[in-house]
Enzyme design. Structure first.
Site, PDB file in Angstrom:
ATOM      1  N   HIS A 113      47.465  28.130  53.701  1.00 44.32           N
ATOM      2  CA  HIS A 113      46.051  29.095  52.892  1.00 44.32           C
ATOM      3  C   HIS A 113      46.099  30.135  53.551  1.00 44.32           C
ATOM      4  O   HIS A 113      45.258  31.068  53.355  1.00 44.32           O
ATOM      5  CB  HIS A 113      44.803  27.616  53.063  1.00 44.32           C
ATOM      6  N   HIS A 139      45.044  33.782  62.773  1.00 41.70           N
ATOM      7  CA  HIS A 139      44.211  33.615  61.192  1.00 41.70           C
ATOM      8  C   HIS A 139      43.353  34.649  60.583  1.00 41.70           C
ATOM      9  O   HIS A 139      42.624  35.140  61.454  1.00 41.70           O
ATOM     10  CB  HIS A 139      44.078  32.203  60.806  1.00 41.70           C
ATOM     11  N   THR A 222      35.328  27.936  57.983  1.00 36.92           N
ATOM     12  CA  THR A 222      35.148  27.664  56.449  1.00 36.92           C
ATOM     13  C   THR A 222      36.549  27.510  55.730  1.00 36.92           C
ATOM     14  O   THR A 222      35.926  28.035  54.674  1.00 36.92           O
ATOM     15  CB  THR A 222      35.513  29.967  56.316  1.00 36.92           C
ATOM     16  N   THR A 223      36.936  26.323  56.075  1.00 37.60           N
ATOM     17  CA  THR A 223      37.650  26.188  55.615  1.00 37.60           C
ATOM     18  C   THR A 223      37.455  23.703  55.334  1.00 37.60           C
ATOM     19  O   THR A 223      36.945  23.423  56.591  1.00 37.60           O
ATOM     20  CB  THR A 223      39.208  25.747  55.733  1.00 37.60           C
TER      21      THR A 223
END
Length: 279
Positions: A113, A139, A222-223
């Site tokens: 992702h 990330h 946020t995931t």
């Protein structure tokens, strides 16, 4: 009733042969019993569940995350979700954090992702409200997940920290297109061939913007699973990366950004930071 030995005596079998015959008979009986025994069942093996597939678009995109797995429910029902739209003007600073940065070693790989740098646990630490957090990973999202006055930036870096009890703090750095970032070159170069893990050294202090004024609020991952009680510190001054560098990250994962979430009853406050650079 005759025993085996008496039976052989009646037949006139010599004593020397009786022992051999009795032994042979018992051996045959034992083999027969073993052959009739029920086979030992194979130990049961619990199948390993496949990870739930989620993405940033289509049927498995953000609007459907909560429907993909019961553990993702917070993505829909949570009231303190991230990212959010930040105000155009940074609120007056009411808190101060301390960053202690040195070179951090780790691996760069593709999570499926995002391109991610995983720290070996040494390097940058951040002190917030008297609690010390250490850098776990960094990330990238292209474009940014947080917006400012409704406008996304070209990209956003998330430096995920954890304290000794596992509580999370994420330092967000917005990225605009401009001059190339020398500090991020090891990360960018590794992102071009992340099929194999790449060992890199990151100068975290050089990644930070020149001004450490920031937005602070309580939010979430946020995931999926969108876990809440995550402290967010988003730098108000962006850093720059070249169009080529941003393109490299976008080439690895395009539009890997969750839409902004309602602020609700939360309050965004302003903060400042002091930076200690360790040699």
């Amino acid at each position: 009733m005759f025993g085996v030995a008496s039976f052989y005596a009646v037949l006139g079998v010599p004593m020397s042969a009786r022992s051999w015959l009795i032994t042979s008979a018992l051996t045959v009986a034992a083999v027969t019993l073993v052959g009739c025994a029920q086979p030992t069942p194979e130990p049961s093996v619990t199948p390993v569940a496949e990870p739930v597939h989620w993405s940033y678009d289509g049927a498995s995109g953000p609007a459907s995350w909560a429907e993909l797995d019961s553990s993702f429910e917070t993505c829909a029902v949570g009231t303190d979700q991230s990212p959010i739209d930040l105000p155009a003007t940074v609120p007056a600073p009411s808190t101060s954090i301390r960053l202690s940065a040195e070179d951090a070693d780790g691996d760069v790989f593709d999570t499926g992702h995002a391109v991610e740098f995983e720290s070996d646990g040494e390097g940058e630490t951040l002190t917030f409200a008297g609690d010390e957090y250490s850098l776990q990973q960094m990330h990238a999202h292209v474009p940014s997940e947080h917006t400012v006055n409704g406008q996304p930036a070209a990209a956003e870096l998330h430096l995920v920290h954890a304290d000794a009890d596992g509580r999370l703090l994420v330092l967000g750095i917005l990225v605009t297109e401009g001059q190339a970032s020398d500090a991020l070159m090891p990360f960018i170069e590794a992102a071009t061939h992340v099929a194999d893990e790449e060992d890199v050294t990151m100068d975290v202090s050089a990644v930070l913007p020149p001004s450490l004024e920031n937005y602070e609020y309580s939010g979430s991952l946020t995931t999926p699973p969108c876990t809440e009680d995550v402290q967010w510190v988003v730098m108000s001054t962006p850093i720059s990366m070249s169009a080529e560098q941003i393109g490299t990250l976008e080439g690895a994962h395009s539009h890997n950004a969750r839409p902004t979430q309602p602020l609700g009853d939360r309050v965004v406050v302003g903060g400042t930071a002091d930076l200690d650079v360790e040699d």
